[in-house]
Every structure is written in C-alpha cells, then in structure tokens.
Design an enzyme around this catalytic site. Structure first.
Site, short mmCIF file in Angstrom:
data_model
loop_
_atom_site.label_atom_id
_atom_site.label_comp_id
_atom_site.label_asym_id
_atom_site.label_seq_id
_atom_site.Cartn_x
_atom_site.Cartn_y
_atom_site.Cartn_z
N CYS A 43 -8.71 -2.44 13.12
CA CYS A 43 -8.23 -3.18 12.11
C CYS A 43 -9.19 -3.97 11.48
O CYS A 43 -9.56 -4.02 10.27
CB CYS A 43 -7.08 -4.00 12.43
N CYS A 48 -8.33 -1.72 8.46
CA CYS A 48 -7.35 -2.46 7.39
C CYS A 48 -8.44 -3.32 6.61
O CYS A 48 -8.30 -3.45 5.46
CB CYS A 48 -6.37 -3.31 8.17
N TYR A 178 -2.22 8.69 4.98
CA TYR A 178 -2.64 7.26 4.55
C TYR A 178 -4.15 7.12 4.40
O TYR A 178 -4.52 6.92 3.30
CB TYR A 178 -2.45 6.01 5.82
N GLU A 182 -5.81 6.82 0.66
CA GLU A 182 -6.34 5.44 0.29
C GLU A 182 -7.56 5.64 -0.07
O GLU A 182 -8.41 5.11 -1.11
CB GLU A 182 -6.18 4.58 1.30
N HIS A 435 12.48 -12.78 -13.88
CA HIS A 435 12.18 -12.12 -15.17
C HIS A 435 11.09 -13.02 -15.83
O HIS A 435 11.04 -14.14 -15.58
CB HIS A 435 13.50 -12.32 -15.84
N GLU A 440 12.21 -7.31 -10.29
CA GLU A 440 13.45 -7.54 -10.70
C GLU A 440 14.34 -6.48 -10.80
O GLU A 440 15.45 -6.41 -10.67
CB GLU A 440 13.34 -8.22 -11.95
#
Ligand code: NDP
Length: 452
Positions: A43, A48, A178, A182, A435, A440
């Site tokens: 990581c 990551c 992934y 990526e 909003h 939303e």
C-alpha cells in the site's frame, strides 16, 4: 511470563502486519515484526499511496483545458517526471519513517530481515538465528504475477512503474482489472501513448456491467487504445523496445509492456507447508473465519490469504486477530458489503451486488441515471457520469450502489454506510438532496428504469 522470546511474531511490515503488531503490543504483549524490504508494504511503498499520487499528477492534464474554458489564461505545461518522481519517493521515505516510528513507539521490536517458519512456534531469520513466539502472524502480502508465456520477463509490472528513469513514449498494458485500468488512465494522463489488451469481452470483470461499460467507453474516448478480446501471443526484445504479436494479428513495438495480470500470495520458500499450514491453489494461506491456519499458533491476514485484496480489509483482519487472540474475544472479519473504488478516469465506486449478480438471487428494481455533469459540460466535455441503485423488489433494500463519476471513491464511502446499514430505496428518497451536486441524483431517482 511465557517460555517464548515473544508473545507475537509478525512476518511482514505492510498495513495488516504493522496494525496487528501495534495493537497487540498495546495490550502489553511482547511483539516483534520482521520485514525484509521496506516498512509500509504494498500500500505505502508500491501500491495505493504512490498510485494515488500519480492519479493526482495525471489529472492536471485535462485541467489546463478546463481552466481555459472557465476563463483562465493558462498555457499547457510539460510534465516533468524526474521532478515528480523525486518528490514521490521523498514522500514514500517519509511515510516509511512514520510506520517505523509508530512501531517503535508501541514497543515493537523491528527486525529488518526475511523471516520463515521453522516450526509452529519458531521463526528463522536470514542470518539463521531463530526466535520463538507463542503466536506467529503471517502478513507477507502478494506480488504481481507474470503470465506463463515465453519472454514474459521482458514485461514490467506495477512495481517497476514508480522507479522508471524516464516515462516511456508508448506502453502496452495487459489485463483488465483494477491495476491495468488505473495505470492505463494514469499513464495516458501523463502523456504516454497507452494501448491496453484485455482478453475478455469487457474490462473490470465482476463489476456491474453498465458501470464498467461506461468506464471502458470513457477511457477510450479520452484516448486509451483499448483492445477487448485481445491478448499477447508472442513478444521479443527488438530494436526500439518490445515487439508484440497480438491474438488479433497486429504486430507493434512498444517502449514497455506492463503486465497487470493479477497478484500472487507471498508464500514461496516460507516453510509453511512443511510445518502443516494448508495452502490453496494459488499458494494462498488457507485460514478460518478468525484468520487461524491449520496450525493453531499460526495466523495469517491480508493479501497472503487472498480473501479480499484491499488495504482496509487487511487492517480489519488485523484488528479482529488481536481481539480474538489478545483480548480473548473471538471476532470474525466481516467481508460483506465492502465498498471500493477504482481510480480510473472517470473513477468508479461500488458497494454491494451488481445488477447481474442481484438478478440471479432475487427480483430487483433498477434505478439508474447517466448524464453530463455540470462542471465538465460547461468546459465543453462530453464526459458522462452514472448513478445506479440495485433495489430488492421484496424488501426495498438497496443491494448495490454503483457510481461512475469524478470523486466516485469519496461518494461510495458515504453511500456505503447507508447500504451497510440496510437502507431501503425509500430511505434514500427521504434524504434531501444537496444541490447542485452530482451525488444528489442518488436521492432523486423516481422510477425504476427496469425490473426483473
Ligand atoms: P485483478 O485480478 O483485478 O485483474 C487481473 C487481470 O488480468 C484480469 O483482467 C485478468 O483477466 C487478467 N489476466 C489474468 N491472467 C492473465 C493472462 N495470463 N493473460 C492475460 N490476462 C490475464 O488483478 P490486479 O492485478 O489488477 O489487482 C490485484 C488486486 O489488487 C485486485 O483484485 C484488488 O483487490 C487490488 N487492488 C485494488 C485497488 C483499489 O482498491 N483501487 C487498486 C489496485 C489493486 P480475467 O478477468 O479474464 O481473469
């Protein structure tokens, strides 16, 4: 007092191992942790963290155009890889230091050495000395796996990307998971000509079809040269790079070929099978719900167990291990409804069941909307986002939430709380919209687009 050198000996200084060592030491246990490379594991050192920093770097490319569309007078700049890379590695050094200090401050003995298992309570270090421990925790993670083909070693992996002296002009990325997706987006954003081969019909197998379809479309529209149903047939070192013959008949020479074809657990040469620890088909350590192996004193957590290969999951497994062993509270790790994000451009955030998986289980209503978000539309982009809820017809519970959008990772973390709590579609509807935002739409979708 025990008769052992340590109460706990952890092998592997990644996210899972470091967390387990620290929290176990906090209970008063005598703990050692051995790491053969750099503290922080995949990581922090080659996953990551450096990946996300590269995502940030790569996103600036589009921002120059967008800034102009918003009235700013800015010129396109050149990306300076060596300048970025130096800063990146300084940051990784800093983080490694933080990990070391955390362990040190917790009273954990740090041993900079490879460690293997000699017996159920004994660990052997690289200098052949041994340490005994009441419990041994294997948290050695995984490593990129090259496909089984001639000359595969001409290819690089995600581990090598962070160390490149110069960015290549062109790269072929093999894989559709992934890491492949990526890095295709990152390198494209940094100005590399990216070709991606994926052997299946659509990238990101296992994720919601509609969501991965949109990611695939958007990646191609941005300029990733994605070939589906295509794989490498042959490769050779040739003048100017690596020559590749593809299953679709094309022959191309790339500066680099990067394999992102899955990761293998780091169990080789560890002496695990010799002491009776069961290994699975991919070499992963087989554990029960409490991360205990077939040898009662030996536990394993994180990628080496090949359950869910995600940092926060390894950390959860570490915490559950300490609860079970050092607090005497048997604690299972909950692997259900884990939100995750794929840091492509656009990002994809997902929690729960895909539409396809849910339909196999029970009748569902699908709520879905796809539109051009305000910020990008104003800048003249045709990017689309997708918000999708998979809802049980019977219970009305939201079984899955899938978002393809800028910042989808941030959104799914929050939506994940509601889904984990068992929220129904009506709970989402009762929530007032914020909003104007993209998210939303998650609380304003009125009618199902389809049911079944
Ligand atoms: P994945 O298992 O996700 O993907 C491997 C890809 O390689 C698949 O598309 C697979 O195809 C393909 N593949 C496998 N073998 C071959 C082969 N011999 N020839 C051609 N293609 C092949 O692995 P990754 O390496 O991308 O990632 C490993 C794990 O790391 C992920 O599962 C994830 O848990 C974690 N991760 C998470 C990230 C995040 O949270 N953002 C980021 C990066 C990694 P097929 O689909 O046909 O099997």
């Amino acid at each position: 007092m025990t008769d052992f050198d340590y109460d706990l000996f952890v092998i592997g200084g990644g996210s899972g191992g470091v967390r387990a060592a620290r929290v176990a030491a906090a209970t008063g246990a005598k703990v050692a942790l051995a790491e053969e490379y750099r503290m922080g594991g995949t990581c922090v050192i080659r996953g990551c963290v450096p990946k996300k920093l590269m995502v940030f770097a790569s996103e600036y490319r589009e921002m120059f155009d967008d800034a102009r569309a918003y009235g700013w007078d800015v010129q396109d700049g050149q990306f300076d890889w060596p300048r970025f890379r130096t800063k990146l590695h300084a940051e990784l050094d800093r983080l490694e230091g933080v990990y070391r200090r955390l362990l040190d401050g917790s009273g954990v003995d740090i041993i900079d050495s490879r460690a293997t298992l000699a017996d159920a309570h004994t660990v052997k270090l690289a200098d052949s000395s041994t340490k005994s421990a009441k419990h041994i925790l294997v948290a050695t993670g995984g490593r990129p796996q090259l496909p089984d083909m001639k000359n595969a070693d001409l290819g690089i992996t995600s581990n090598d990307i962070f160390k490149l002296e110069a960015l290549p002009k062109s790269i072929l990325i093999v894989g559709g998971g992934y890491i492949a997706c990526e890095f295709a987006c990152i390198l494209h954003g940094l100005g590399v000509e990216v070709t991606q081969f994926y052997r299946g019909a659509q990238i990101l197998r296992g994720f919601d079809d509609e969501a991965r379809g949109l990611v695939s479309e958007e990646m191609q529209q941005r300029g990733v040269n994605l070939h589906l149903g295509t794989n490498v047939l042959e490769m050779e070192k040739r003048e100017g790079g690596v020559w590749v013959k593809a299953t679709n008949g094309t022959e191309t020479t790339f500066d680099h070929v990067m394999f992102a074809t899955g990761r293998a657990p780091n169990t080789e040469g560890m002496g695990l099978a010799d002491i009776g620890v069961a290994l699975g088909r991919q070499g992963e350590i087989v554990v029960d719900d409490y991360s205990q192996t077939k040898v009662p004193s030996v536990f394993a957590i994180g990628d080496v167990t090949n359950r869910v290969q995600l940092t926060p999951v390894a950390i959860r497994e570490a915490m559950a291990f300490v609860e079970t062993v050092f607090h005497g509270k048997p604690t299972k790790v909950d692997h259900h409804l884990i939100p995750s994000a794929i840091f492509t451009q656009p990002e994809m955030g997902t929690v729960g069941l895909s539409e396809e998986a849910a339909r196999d289980i029970e009748p569902v209503d699908i709520y879905c909307t796809s539109f051009k978000p305000m910020q990008q539309a104003f800048a003249g982009r045709s990017d689309r986002v997708l918000m999708k809820l998979v809802v049980s017809k019977e219970t009305r519970r939201v079984l899955g939430c899938h978002i393809v959008s800028p910042h989808a990772g941030e959104m799914i973390q929050l939506a994940g709380i509601a889904v984990k709590m068992g929220a129904t579609k009506e709970d989402f509807d009762r929530t007032v919209a914020v909003h104007p935002t993209i998210s939303e739409e998650l609380v304003t979708m009125r009618d199902p687009v389809r049911s079944g």
